[in-house]
Every structure is written in structure tokens, then in C-alpha cells.
Enzyme design. Sequence first.
Site: not given
Length: 430
Positions: A46-47, A50-52, A54, A69, A166
Amino acid sequence: MSVSMSLVQGGAAGGAPQGASAILAAAAPYYQPPAVPQDVQPDRPIGYGAFGVVWAVTDPRDGRRVALKKLPNVFQSLVSSKRVFRELKMLCFFKHENVLSALDILQPPHLDFFQEIYVITELLQSDLHKIIVSPQHLSADHIKVFLYQILRGLKYLHSARILHRDIKPGNLLVNSNCVLKICDFGLARVEEPDQAKHMTQEVVTQYYRAPEILMGARHYSSAVDVWSVGCIFGELLGRRILFQAQNPVQQLELITELLGTPTMEDMRHACEGARTHMLRRAPKPPSFSVLYTLSSHATHEAVHLLCQMLVFDPDKRISVTDALAHPYLDEGRLRYHSCMCKCCFTTSAGMRQYTADFEPSAGQPFDDLWERKLTSVQQVKEEMHKFIAEQLQTGRVPLCINPQSAAFKSFASSTVAHPSELPPSPHQWE
């Protein structure tokens, strides 16, 4: 008046998948999952932050749909490992309705095989970016309720001395009942009180980046988050990105077209090269009247608050606390606490009992002193492994990854965001 909306589907509760289809598995031996309905929803991505990465998955312990995540390649360097540890500690620290927090952490393998982190959070159905670009109608009430919750969550973060760095529509998760939560703390950090210390400029997605960062400021404050919220406020009103440029210099040009050419006093945080660039250009007057053309929702009160957020000089920019006191948000506060929040409740007699503190601060600041004590990747790895083990001592059956899951192969190979989705490097003025 109801504030519920029909949003992008996803995130509704469903039954726990059986057999090898489920990414998550209960780690306790002989654990028997409860009987649940069979209207199974598949595990799915679903996403990509920047660093993971999900995924929407099902908790086998109760059949609840949650977000999983994955924080991969955690221990590649000291900087990256400390950043992940900081995000993990933050997610466990947060206790606020409008800030996403960790519900659980998956049981890690033995220290020798410990390479990535899996965190479970609440699953929300959409995000503000998807809503803004959709044909979904946004009323003035929706905008006020969303803006109120963003500022309410941000007040909590700032009171804990945390800069998000962010804030953008994609990092604001929204449920079908319009409840909003700030997420993705991969770039978050604690405020730096020493103005002589340099802070990274590679933060905040360009469209929402404050002018002091665009102009090369080596130090900045929580005011950078307020600027981002102002950009989002304008985007909610106009249903388009307020300052959409192709590069940081053009981004600054769009800002000065609205705010006018800043004074030398306004640019005191900027680097010399950026100030020189601005002084070479023909002076521009402010054109705030353009904001009234964003939409019919751009009332005098709305534009007044927006103009206080979009101030070039960060020291003159309105604070989150003062923004929450602006009369424009009175209706948003009333609607949120009348039927959406968990801090107020309705009695059996039908009377609404309101909380004593509508916008609570953090009980204590977030502690980052531990970061200074960690001087090697191995140290961070050991401390993080210990921290996760401590979090798991809750008496609840722990979770682990099911490597036999059909979906896990796809999940395991998922990568983080593409370079174009990350905050672009700032312009080098010197």
C-alpha cells in the site's frame, strides 16, 4: 453536520488468511488463532516511503487488518542504523490520536541474522494526497477538520521537540470517518538548540520545503514543518500543489512571486550565495490577493491564517500553537471533538463530555541522548535488538514472519521509494 467521507477503499477489517497465504504468523508454539469470518482480504502493498515499504496484512491473533512496515538494510552504516533506531523509538514513544504509532514489532531473529525491522501500525484507508487528486468533494468543513488535525498532531510532535521534516499530503493518513494521522518519521529528528551546529538540508519533499532550506540555511527550526502545513492548506483550498516547480531555484521563484522579494532581514538565515542570487533579480511586490482565487473556500479568515503560515522569515512564521488558536479553526475543533475524537465521550444520557485539553502536548520531550553513546553499527544492532525484546514483554502472543507465505516472497523483494520520490538534494548556492 456529518464530516464522514467516501474515501479510497482499503483497510476494512477482514478475516485472517489461513495457511501459507498470510505474511504474519503467531510466534508462540501451539498457538490456536481464534475463529474468524472467511471474507479474507489478501496481503498487499500500500505504500513505499523514503526508508521503508508498507503492506496491508491481517493480524492472525484477532483477524484485524493492520499495516506492516518493513525497514530493510538497517545496518549498512552507522548513520542509517541510528536513523532507523530513532524512528522505531519514536513510533513506540508516540501516544496521540493524530500521530501514527507502533502497535507491535515482529519478533526479531537471533542477533547474528538480524538485518531488518518489521513494525505493525494501525491501517488507515487513504492519505490526503489521494483525496486531493480524487473527484471527491471537499467542503469547507472537511478542510477545517483536516487542517485542525494536522496542526493538533504537529503541536504534540513539536512539544516533544521533534521536527518531522517531511510533512506532505502523502504522509497524512486518513480514514473514512476523516480521522487523520501524521506518519512516516524516517526523516524526523529532535530539535537542535545549538544554532552553530549544521543540520542536513536534504529534507522535505521540494514542493513543501521552506524557503530557509531552499536558500541553504545550515540550521532551522520547527518552523519548517509549519511552512509545509501552509503549502498543504493552500493545496486543500485549490486542489492543486501551491508551489510546483521543477528544481529548488524555480521553487524559490514561485514563492517570491506570491510573497514578494524578501528583505535582507528576512534572508538572514540564508547562505551568502542565495542572498546574492535574490538581490540580482528585479524586486517583486507581494501578490496575496491571488490566494482568494484558489477556490470559494478561500475566505478572509482562511487567507489570513494561510498568510501567517507562508512567511519567508521563519522567526516571524506563526507557531503551531498560535495557528490552533486562529478563529478559522474553531469549527474544525468543534466538529472533531463533537463526533470524531477519542478524548471526549457521550454519556448514556446523550450529553457530550469534553476533555479539559483539546490539543495536548507530549508528557515529556523525546530523548535522543542515547544516540551519542552509540559509536558503531554493532552497538546499534545490539541495543536495537534489546529494545525490541523489551517492547515484546507485554504478555501478548508475539508475531513473526511466515516465510512459507506466497505473498511474503513479493514483500521480501519490495524496495524503498524510487530516487524521484525522495527529497531532492538542495541547490548548491556556493
